[in-house]
Design an enzyme around this catalytic site. Structure first.
Site, PDB file in Angstrom:
ATOM      1  CB  ILE A  43      -0.913   0.012   1.251  1.00 49.78           C
ATOM      2  CG1 ILE A  43      -1.721  -1.291   1.353  1.00 49.78           C
ATOM      3  CG2 ILE A  43      -1.848   1.230   1.214  1.00 49.78           C
ATOM      4  CD1 ILE A  43      -2.433  -1.473   2.686  1.00 49.78           C
ATOM      5  CD  GLU A  44       3.944   1.926  -4.273  1.00 44.98           C
ATOM      6  OE1 GLU A  44       3.604   2.756  -5.140  1.00 44.98           O
ATOM      7  OE2 GLU A  44       4.873   1.108  -4.431  1.00 44.98           O
ATOM      8  CG  ASN A  45       1.063   7.950   1.921  1.00 42.53           C
ATOM      9  OD1 ASN A  45       1.693   9.005   2.014  1.00 42.53           O
ATOM     10  ND2 ASN A  45      -0.176   7.839   2.339  1.00 42.53           N
ATOM     11  CB  ALA A  46       0.965  11.162  -2.005  1.00 41.48           C
ATOM     12  CE1 TYR A  48       6.288   9.338  -3.878  1.00 40.77           C
ATOM     13  CE2 TYR A  48       8.487   8.452  -4.226  1.00 40.77           C
ATOM     14  CZ  TYR A  48       7.335   9.027  -4.731  1.00 40.77           C
ATOM     15  OH  TYR A  48       7.224   9.285  -6.074  1.00 40.77           O
ATOM     16  CB  CYS A  53       6.371  -4.270   2.625  1.00 38.74           C
ATOM     17  SG  CYS A  53       7.813  -3.322   2.131  1.00 38.74           S
ATOM     18  CD  GLU A  55       7.152  -8.693   2.118  1.00 39.90           C
ATOM     19  OE1 GLU A  55       6.476  -7.692   1.801  1.00 39.90           O
ATOM     20  OE2 GLU A  55       8.261  -8.940   1.633  1.00 39.90           O
ATOM     21  CB  CYS A  86      12.420  -4.699   2.004  1.00 38.22           C
ATOM     22  SG  CYS A  86      11.376  -4.236   3.391  1.00 38.22           S
ATOM     23  CB  CYS A  89       9.530  -7.279   5.258  1.00 36.48           C
ATOM     24  SG  CYS A  89       8.369  -5.988   4.789  1.00 36.48           S
TER      25      CYS A  89
HETATM   26  N1  THU Z   1       7.687  -4.051  -1.408  1.00 44.37           N
HETATM   27  C1  THU Z   1       6.969  -4.984  -0.714  1.00 44.37           C
HETATM   28  O1  THU Z   1       5.746  -4.904  -0.628  1.00 44.37           O
HETATM   29  N2  THU Z   1       7.646  -6.000  -0.118  1.00 44.37           N
HETATM   30  C2  THU Z   1       8.996  -6.137  -0.169  1.00 44.37           C
HETATM   31  O2  THU Z   1       9.560  -6.906   0.576  1.00 44.37           O
HETATM   32  C3  THU Z   1       9.770  -5.355  -1.144  1.00 44.37           C
HETATM   33  C4  THU Z   1       9.130  -4.061  -1.520  1.00 44.37           C
HETATM   34  C5  THU Z   1       6.954  -2.953  -2.051  1.00 44.37           C
HETATM   35  C6  THU Z   1       7.169  -1.611  -1.421  1.00 44.37           C
HETATM   36  C7  THU Z   1       6.830  -0.692  -2.573  1.00 44.37           C
HETATM   37  O3  THU Z   1       5.425  -0.484  -2.597  1.00 44.37           O
HETATM   38  C8  THU Z   1       7.222  -1.470  -3.810  1.00 44.37           C
HETATM   39  O4  THU Z   1       7.360  -2.827  -3.386  1.00 44.37           O
HETATM   40  C9  THU Z   1       8.512  -1.011  -4.436  1.00 44.37           C
HETATM   41  O5  THU Z   1       9.544  -0.965  -3.518  1.00 44.37           O
END
Ligand code: THU
Length: 132
Positions: A43-46, A48, A53, A55, A86, A89
């Site tokens: 779930i991203e956000n403006a 950042y 993530c 997970e 990442c 996570c």
């Molecule tokens: N992202 C994940 O959801 N899980 C990870 O372990 C790696 C990165 C997402 C974060 C962001 O929304 C997008 O992947 C690019 O980095």
């Protein structure tokens, strides 16, 4: 649940991802020792940095429902690379079970299966803090 079913669930979560900035969807399916499964998507956000993530969304859903005994997680991406968690996570998952299996998928559905302990060697865990 079979590994194939867990993989399908993680892949199905790719369509739930909210990724207007990276256009990089990630799906996760987290399995508990009692067989319960919790899913997540990124779930991203403006702004950042509030981005979540996939997970971490799955862990949040599980813990808030009273589940902390995780045995494996599937992380799916649509890249040619295996979608490994990442660092943040890895640390979050390590808290609950350093020995859980982390199954990362690429766009072809091929898998890389690695114990979390291998992804995060010498990790910092609760034992470091909880000693009397
Ligand atoms: N992202 C994940 O959801 N899980 C990870 O372990 C790696 C990165 C997402 C974060 C962001 O929304 C997008 O992947 C690019 O980095």
């Amino acid at each position: 649940m079979t590994l194939d079913e867990l993989k399908k669930l993680a892949v199905s979560m790719l369509d739930r991802s909210y990724v207007p900035y990276s256009h990089f969807p990630v799906g996760a399916a987290l399995e508990c020792s009692d067989g319960e499964v919790f899913t997540g998507c990124n779930i991203e956000n403006a702004a950042y940095s509030p981005t979540l993530c996939a997970e971490r969304v799955a862990v949040g859903k599980a813990v808030s429902e009273g589940h902390t005994d995780f045995v494996r997680i599937v992380v799916a991406g649509r890249s040619e690379n295996f979608c490994t968690p990442c660092g943040v996570c890895r640390q979050l998952l390590y808290e609950f079970n350093p020995d859980m299996e982390v199954i990362s998928l690429n766009a072809k559905g091929e898998e890389l299966s690695v114990p979390l302990r291998v992804l995060l060697p010498h990790g910092f865990g609760p034992d470091y803090l909880l000693k009397e």
